[in-house]
Design a protein around this motif. Structure first.
Motif, short mmCIF file in Angstrom:
data_model
loop_
_atom_site.label_atom_id
_atom_site.label_comp_id
_atom_site.label_asym_id
_atom_site.label_seq_id
_atom_site.Cartn_x
_atom_site.Cartn_y
_atom_site.Cartn_z
N ASN A 105 -1.52 4.75 -45.43
CA ASN A 105 0.11 4.30 -45.71
C ASN A 105 0.32 2.90 -44.87
O ASN A 105 -0.26 2.60 -44.03
N GLU A 106 1.42 2.02 -45.69
CA GLU A 106 1.62 0.98 -44.56
C GLU A 106 2.36 1.64 -43.67
O GLU A 106 2.94 2.62 -43.51
N ASN A 107 2.54 1.02 -42.32
CA ASN A 107 3.38 1.40 -41.40
C ASN A 107 4.73 1.38 -41.68
O ASN A 107 5.11 0.47 -42.33
N ARG A 108 5.19 2.35 -41.16
CA ARG A 108 6.79 2.68 -41.33
C ARG A 108 7.43 2.44 -39.81
O ARG A 108 6.94 2.86 -39.06
N PHE A 109 8.56 2.10 -40.03
CA PHE A 109 9.38 2.14 -38.83
C PHE A 109 10.63 3.07 -38.65
O PHE A 109 11.27 3.23 -39.59
N ILE A 110 10.47 4.07 -37.70
CA ILE A 110 11.46 4.83 -37.61
C ILE A 110 13.08 4.48 -37.09
O ILE A 110 14.10 4.81 -37.22
N THR A 111 12.82 3.47 -36.14
CA THR A 111 13.92 2.87 -35.83
C THR A 111 13.89 1.18 -35.97
O THR A 111 12.91 0.63 -36.31
N PRO A 112 15.02 0.67 -36.14
CA PRO A 112 15.25 -0.92 -36.67
C PRO A 112 14.56 -1.89 -35.48
O PRO A 112 14.77 -1.40 -34.32
N GLU A 113 14.62 -2.93 -35.96
CA GLU A 113 14.19 -4.36 -35.10
C GLU A 113 15.24 -4.37 -34.22
O GLU A 113 16.57 -4.17 -34.65
N GLN A 114 15.08 -4.91 -32.94
CA GLN A 114 16.27 -5.11 -32.09
C GLN A 114 16.21 -6.38 -31.73
O GLN A 114 15.27 -7.20 -31.58
N ASN A 115 17.25 -7.24 -31.46
CA ASN A 115 17.23 -8.44 -31.13
C ASN A 115 17.09 -8.81 -29.71
O ASN A 115 17.08 -9.77 -28.86
N GLU A 116 17.38 -7.68 -28.80
CA GLU A 116 17.15 -7.91 -27.34
C GLU A 116 15.97 -6.70 -26.89
O GLU A 116 15.62 -5.90 -27.70
N GLN A 117 15.56 -7.26 -25.89
CA GLN A 117 14.23 -6.29 -25.37
C GLN A 117 14.75 -5.05 -25.00
O GLN A 117 15.28 -4.70 -23.99
N PRO A 118 14.03 -3.87 -25.58
CA PRO A 118 14.41 -2.82 -25.01
C PRO A 118 13.59 -1.98 -24.24
O PRO A 118 12.35 -2.47 -24.13
N LYS A 119 14.05 -0.94 -23.61
CA LYS A 119 13.25 -0.16 -22.66
C LYS A 119 12.81 0.84 -23.59
O LYS A 119 13.09 1.06 -24.85
N CYS A 120 11.82 1.80 -23.21
CA CYS A 120 11.15 2.94 -23.88
C CYS A 120 12.38 3.70 -24.53
O CYS A 120 13.28 3.92 -23.58
N PRO A 121 12.27 4.55 -25.41
CA PRO A 121 12.94 5.41 -25.86
C PRO A 121 13.29 6.74 -24.71
O PRO A 121 12.20 6.95 -24.39
N SER A 122 14.46 7.24 -24.86
CA SER A 122 14.55 8.30 -24.00
C SER A 122 15.02 9.65 -24.79
O SER A 122 16.00 9.47 -25.51
#
Ligand SMILES: *[C@@H]1O[C@H](CO)[C@@H](O)[C@H](O)[C@H]1NC(C)=O
Ligand SMILES: *[C@@H]1O[C@H](CO)[C@@H](O)[C@H](O)[C@H]1NC(C)=O
Ligand SMILES: *[C@@H]1O[C@H](CO)[C@@H](O)[C@H](O)[C@H]1NC(C)=O
Length: 218
Positions: A105-122
């Motif tokens: 399958n093609e890679n899918r994204f669960i969360t959207p692209e961000q315009n700022e540098q995020p930290k890891c999800p919590s």
């Protein structure tokens, strides 16, 4: 003596370089979640909620569940109407997004692209999966995208809706929707019927001249 001092200085410099590097990169406490390895799920601090793959039919879906030994309750499902993936699927936090990769399958994204540098999800003890920016401001949270459940401290904002899951073993979009209408009513409709007065089968009867902002379970 001099060469020894130089040696130690060098080690220290290398060590502090390593540290600086680690702080600049986004390094997750946990890296890859594998559908085939339950020990890789992301648990909230008290282990009340988990994020990862759960079994659906012979495959796996991605979601959040209330941990209860063998009887977990799914409270959120990512891309719920996509087909289940195989046990070779993995989740990774990469370029600020949670990516689902499964062979074939093609890679899918669960969360959207961000315009700022995020930290890891919590994964929080409230059941909310949150992504913070470097300033610790929330830039994405699963609570803003409820599927079939709202939890304590979660709000169903007006004009937003929940869709039941198809069945207790299939978390695709089901037959009923519950909408927090801007007229102040919380109304349940058959999902396919459209929001008409005739098709509504339950209402909170809470018309108000000043509509409440949202529904919560508090
Ligand atoms: C869940 O329901 C959807 C829609 O009917 C279907 O396409 C899918 O195969 C079902 N999944 C399982 C695991 O039965
Ligand atoms: C699992 O949970 C559901 C609802 O939370 C409950 O009705 C059911 O009895 C539980 N089953 C077991 C085996 O504990
Ligand atoms: C949806 O899934 C939840 C959790 O697995 C379950 O408790 C609930 O009964 C399901 N809803 C329907 C309509 O089957």
């Amino acid at each position: 003596m001099t060469s020894l001092a130089v040696f130690f200085l060098l080690l220290l410099t290398l060590a502090s370089k390593d540290l600086a590097g680690a702080q600049q990169q986004v390094v997750c406490q946990y890296s890859t979640i594998s559908a085939s390895d339950q020990s890789t799920i992301w648990l909230s601090p008290s282990s009340r909620f988990a994020f990862g793959f759960f079994q659906e039919g012979s495959g796996f879906k991605v979601g959040i569940w209330l941990v209860d030994n063998s009887n977990d309750t799914i409270v959120w499902t990512a891309t719920r109407d996509d087909a289940a993936v195989s046990s070779n699927a993995i989740l990774q936090f990469t370029s600020g997004r949670i990516m689902l990769a499964s062979p074939g399958n093609e890679n899918r994204f669960i969360t959207p692209e961000q315009n700022e540098q995020p930290k890891c999800p919590s994964m929080l003890d409230s059941g909310n999966l949150v992504i913070y920016n470097e300033q610790d401001q929330v830039i994405w949270r699963s609570f803003d995208f409820p599927t079939d459940t709202i939890l304590e401290d979660q709000f169903l904002h007006h004009d937003h809706r929940l869709y039941s899951n198809l069945s207790s073993t299939n978390h695709s979009t089901g037959r009923y929707s519950l909408v927090a209408q801007s007229d102040g009513n919380l109304v349940a409709y058959p999902a396919k019927a459209g929001d008409t007065v005739e098709s509504a089968y339950w209402s909170s009867d809470t018309d108000m001249s000043t509509p409440p902002r949202s529904l919560s379970t508090n």
